[in-house]
Design a protein around this motif. Structure first.
Motif, short mmCIF file in Angstrom:
data_model
loop_
_atom_site.label_atom_id
_atom_site.label_comp_id
_atom_site.label_asym_id
_atom_site.label_seq_id
_atom_site.Cartn_x
_atom_site.Cartn_y
_atom_site.Cartn_z
N VAL A 292 0.78 -1.27 0.31
CA VAL A 292 0.02 0.02 0.19
C VAL A 292 0.35 1.16 -0.15
CG1 VAL A 292 -1.73 1.34 1.07
CG2 VAL A 292 -2.01 -1.46 1.31
N PHE A 293 1.94 1.24 1.07
CA PHE A 293 2.76 2.55 0.37
C PHE A 293 3.43 2.40 -0.17
CE2 PHE A 293 7.15 3.61 1.70
CZ PHE A 293 6.97 4.57 2.03
N CYS A 299 1.59 7.28 -6.41
CA CYS A 299 0.51 8.40 -6.46
C CYS A 299 1.14 10.00 -6.62
CB CYS A 299 -0.18 8.56 -6.05
SG CYS A 299 -2.02 6.79 -6.31
N GLY A 300 2.38 9.68 -5.54
CA GLY A 300 2.35 11.10 -5.22
C GLY A 300 4.03 11.59 -6.07
N ALA A 334 2.57 10.93 0.22
CA ALA A 334 2.93 12.60 0.88
C ALA A 334 4.77 12.13 1.03
CB ALA A 334 3.30 12.14 1.92
N LEU A 335 5.39 11.03 0.69
CA LEU A 335 6.21 11.06 0.91
C LEU A 335 6.96 10.87 -0.93
CD1 LEU A 335 8.73 10.21 2.72
CD2 LEU A 335 9.02 7.58 2.58
N GLY A 336 6.23 10.29 -1.23
CA GLY A 336 6.61 10.07 -3.24
C GLY A 336 6.54 11.64 -3.21
N PHE A 338 6.72 14.34 -1.19
CA PHE A 338 8.02 14.96 -0.40
C PHE A 338 9.47 14.89 -1.29
CE2 PHE A 338 11.43 15.80 2.28
CZ PHE A 338 11.05 17.45 2.31
N PHE A 339 9.48 14.04 -1.61
CA PHE A 339 10.53 13.18 -3.19
C PHE A 339 10.51 13.89 -4.33
CE2 PHE A 339 11.91 10.65 1.29
CZ PHE A 339 12.87 11.75 1.41
N LEU A 340 9.06 13.48 -5.10
CA LEU A 340 9.35 13.34 -6.40
C LEU A 340 8.56 14.32 -7.10
CD1 LEU A 340 8.71 10.15 -6.36
CD2 LEU A 340 10.35 10.61 -7.27
N SER A 341 7.86 15.30 -6.03
CA SER A 341 7.01 16.37 -6.89
C SER A 341 7.30 17.92 -6.14
CB SER A 341 5.57 16.61 -6.41
OG SER A 341 5.15 15.31 -7.06
N PHE A 342 7.69 18.00 -5.03
CA PHE A 342 7.50 19.00 -4.31
C PHE A 342 8.89 19.99 -4.57
CE2 PHE A 342 9.51 21.02 -0.22
CZ PHE A 342 8.36 22.29 -0.39
#
Length: 662
Positions: A292-293, A299-300, A334-336, A338-342
């Motif tokens: 799931v993670f 998705c992130g 949230a992690l995706g 933060f690292f891939l979009s933010f």
């Protein structure tokens, strides 16, 4: 039931006939068959390279799955490997280390896949068995034949230099910036590079690792990966339906010879959808938190591909169902993000003061995002000669905003390829689209069978994406996520209740392929001489990129400290001189001249902003000179370009002015 099935078939055949009438098939004239076949052979070579690259990516996914003991189904290891390379490319750019050596270090999971091959049930397998488990060896011969033919055609044209509009504006500039500086944090005189560009980061990674050829094949690679997802859906018949529904959109031929983000966005989107659906099928009860993670991580990544990815990211989360909306899913998202979009949104904020540039202009007034804003700040407040609104600009790229125009937009764009409204009647602006995406909602409504995800939910998602596109600018390439999702859902739908004679439906689908194939052949004919080496890339660009010759003259003849202002021309990738540009609408410069009130004041403002020259297309000169009848504006324009400036270059396409006395 026979009568109903016959009616359904007649309706589908009617749509197909109308589509054929509005999109006549004409085989292009091949001017040089030797160059054409040579280019096609290079395309087949490119297709083979992409297949090997996919095997390599999937082996990385296998290594990660085994090494991290993730326990995801083998069918999702390709998704995992692709995600790892995307994560690596953005992370290396973040720390300013996108070098060949560091890129190779990120391939460590590939080595892990050779140490021990563990199947899902825990039995050790041989390397050969592991390869047989690969995506490429799971698809049927008919699907593989269709894929190789179409992808080789696309690859043959994509090996030529791209002359696509947005590539010349910012896509190629972003990739060049990432590869030359090896960092995410490079500045540019083209503000359009400040937007989500995860696909450009991925392409820069490919170019650093495998060379420029792999970068040019990037959109072909993304499209091939999409095809492989479709080719693994259910039975052979289902796979053919999904595959043909995807390929039968000629827009892919346009996108393959470009660096546009849509193929990458569609791939990420379908990967996330496929990840969610396969997890729901593989784990009948509760999905493990790690899996799931990972879905949340995928998705992130979507908002990093395009701003529209913010909305697309919600859909895979919905498909997992309420019982799986856990802390692991949201933590992964949230992690995706933060690292891939933010990082891209942060970069935008740092350089142009607006995380959503070029939207929401003026969000930070202390940093002026565009040269246009600087112009109007210097000239001060005042009334505009020509009123302008953003909706008026959008209407030039669509059908207007009245109710009838909006609800008829899907039919118009699919059947008639009526891309603009009656005031701007441009057809085939950036490609063509097939009719499958339009018909999918009807297929789903006619099918009574509800599977593990549910056709009602699928129908709702397709309709929401249609509405999302209708409310936008109606550019055909922006509709491709709907096309990809529609093809995916077609492959997962039972057609036994649609047509009792299923063969008619398959034949009708296969009839859609020639439009894509012929457009692909047209692209090869256009590019075959440069791909085969008969002409140089510079000669190709001189022939196919309108401003290229003018830019080369400017680089050769203007002083190196020159800073020209480009009016109504933003395709400036090949102009290596520092330069400025304004919006792609004439109202901007017209209103600036009107509010400046005099040619002298105009010169003072432009020189204060370090403008040394003004370049405009000939059609722009005619608009500025004759389209406006207003005494103050006409006087300012006349004095500026006859008394204060002089032409130093003029060809059939462009006029270049410099200040008098220089």
């Amino acid at each position: 039931m026979k009568t109903i099935s016959l009616i359904k078939f007649i309706l589908f055949a009617g749509f197909l006939l109308l589509y054929a009438i509005q999109h006549p098939l004409v085989w292009p004239v091949i001017s040089d068959w030797q160059a054409f076949f040579r280019a096609f052979l290079f395309g087949m070579e490119g297709c083979i390279f992409c297949f090997f690259l996919i095997l390599f990516i999937e082996k990385i996914g296998q290594g990660l799955n085994w090494g991290l003991k993730l326990g995801i189904p083998p069918s999702l290891e390709l998704h995992l490997g692709f995600f790892w390379i995307l994560l690596s490319s953005i992370f290396l750019l973040l720390i300013g280390k996108l070098s060949f050596a560091f890129c190779c270090i990120t391939f460590t999971p590939f080595l892990l896949s050779f140490f021990t091959q563990i199947s899902v049930v825990g039995n050790t397998t041989s390397l050969f068995d592991s390869l047989k488990r690969s995506t490429i060896f799971e698809i049927s011969i008919p699907c593989l034949g269709i894929i190789v033919l179409i992808v080789s055609t696309f690859a043959a044209s994509s090996l030529a230099p791209s002359v696509a509009y947005d590539d010349q504006v910012y896509q190629m500039k972003a990739i060049e910036g990432f590869t030359s500086t090896e960092s995410l944090w490079f500045d540019s005189n083209q503000q359009n590079v400040f937007r989500p560009l995860a696909h450009a980061a991925f392409i820069a990674f490919l170019q650093k690792t495998f060379g420029e050829k792999s970068a040019r094949l990037a959109n072909v690679l993304f499209f091939l990966l999409l095809c492989l997802v479709m080719a693994r859906l259910g039975s052979t018949n289902s796979a053919i339906i999904a595959l043909v529904a995807l390929i039968s959109n000629p827009e892919w031929a346009f996108l393959s010879n470009s660096f546009y983000a849509e193929p990458f966005l569609c791939l990420l989107f379908i990967f996330a959808i496929d990840f969610a659906e396969k997890l729901s099928l593989f784990y009948l009860n509760e999905i493990p938190p790690k899996a799931v993670f990972l879905c949340g991580l995928l998705c992130g990544a979507l908002p990093g591909a395009k701003y529209s990815g913010i909305f697309l990211a919600v859909i895979p989360l919905i498909l997992l169902g309420r019982k799986n909306l856990s802390k692991s899913l949201f933590a992964g998202f949230a992690l995706g993000f933060f690292f891939l979009s933010f990082p891209f949104y942060l970069r935008n904020w740092i350089f142009v003061g607006n995380p959503f540039f070029p939207h929401l202009l003026g969000i930070n007034r202390e940093i002026f995002s565009t040269f246009t804003e600087k112009l109007f700040f210097e000239v001060g407040p005042g009334e505009n000669l020509l009123p302008f609104s953003y909706n008026d600009f959008l209407d030039k790229f669509g059908f207007g905003r009245d109710f009838l125009s909006l609800i008829s937009a899907p039919f118009n764009v699919s059947i008639f390829c009526q891309f603009h409204n009656e005031n701007f009647p441009l057809s085939f602006f950036d490609g063509q689209i097939g009719i499958i995406a339009l018909l999918v909602p009807f297929f789903l409504m006619m099918n009574k069978k509800i599977d593990s995800i549910g056709n009602k939910k699928r129908l709702f998602i397709c309709l929401v994406l249609w509405i999302f596109w209708i409310k936008g600018t109606h550019q055909i390439r922006l509709l491709m996520p709907v096309v990809a999702l529609s093809a995916y859902y077609l492959g997962k739908t039972d057609f036994s209740e649609l047509f009792q004679k299923g063969m008619f439906f398959y034949l009708a689908l296969l009839c859609l392929l020639p439009w894509t194939l012929i457009l692909g052949v047209e692209k090869i004919e256009k590019n075959c001489k440069v791909v085969s080496g008969k002409i140089s890339e510079e000669q190709f660009l001189e022939e196919h990129l309108q401003p290229f010759t003018t830019f080369k003259w400017m680089e050769k003849n203007l002083p190196p400290n020159s800073k020209p202002l480009l009016l109504l021309e933003e395709r400036s990738f090949h102009l290596k001189l520092p330069h400025f540009w304004t919006d792609l609408i004439p109202q901007t410069f017209i209103n600036f001249l009107f509010r400046a009130q005099s040619a002298k004041n105009t010169k003072e403002i432009l020189q204060r902003l370090n403008v040394t020259h003004i370049l405009m297309p000939v059609f722009g000169w005619n608009i500025y000179k004759t389209a406006i009848v207003q005494a103050e504006y006409n006087q300012t324009f006349e004095e500026l370009f006859t008394k204060l400036m002089k032409p130093v270059f003029h060809n059939k396409d462009y006029i270049l002015f410099e200040w008098q006395g220089n």
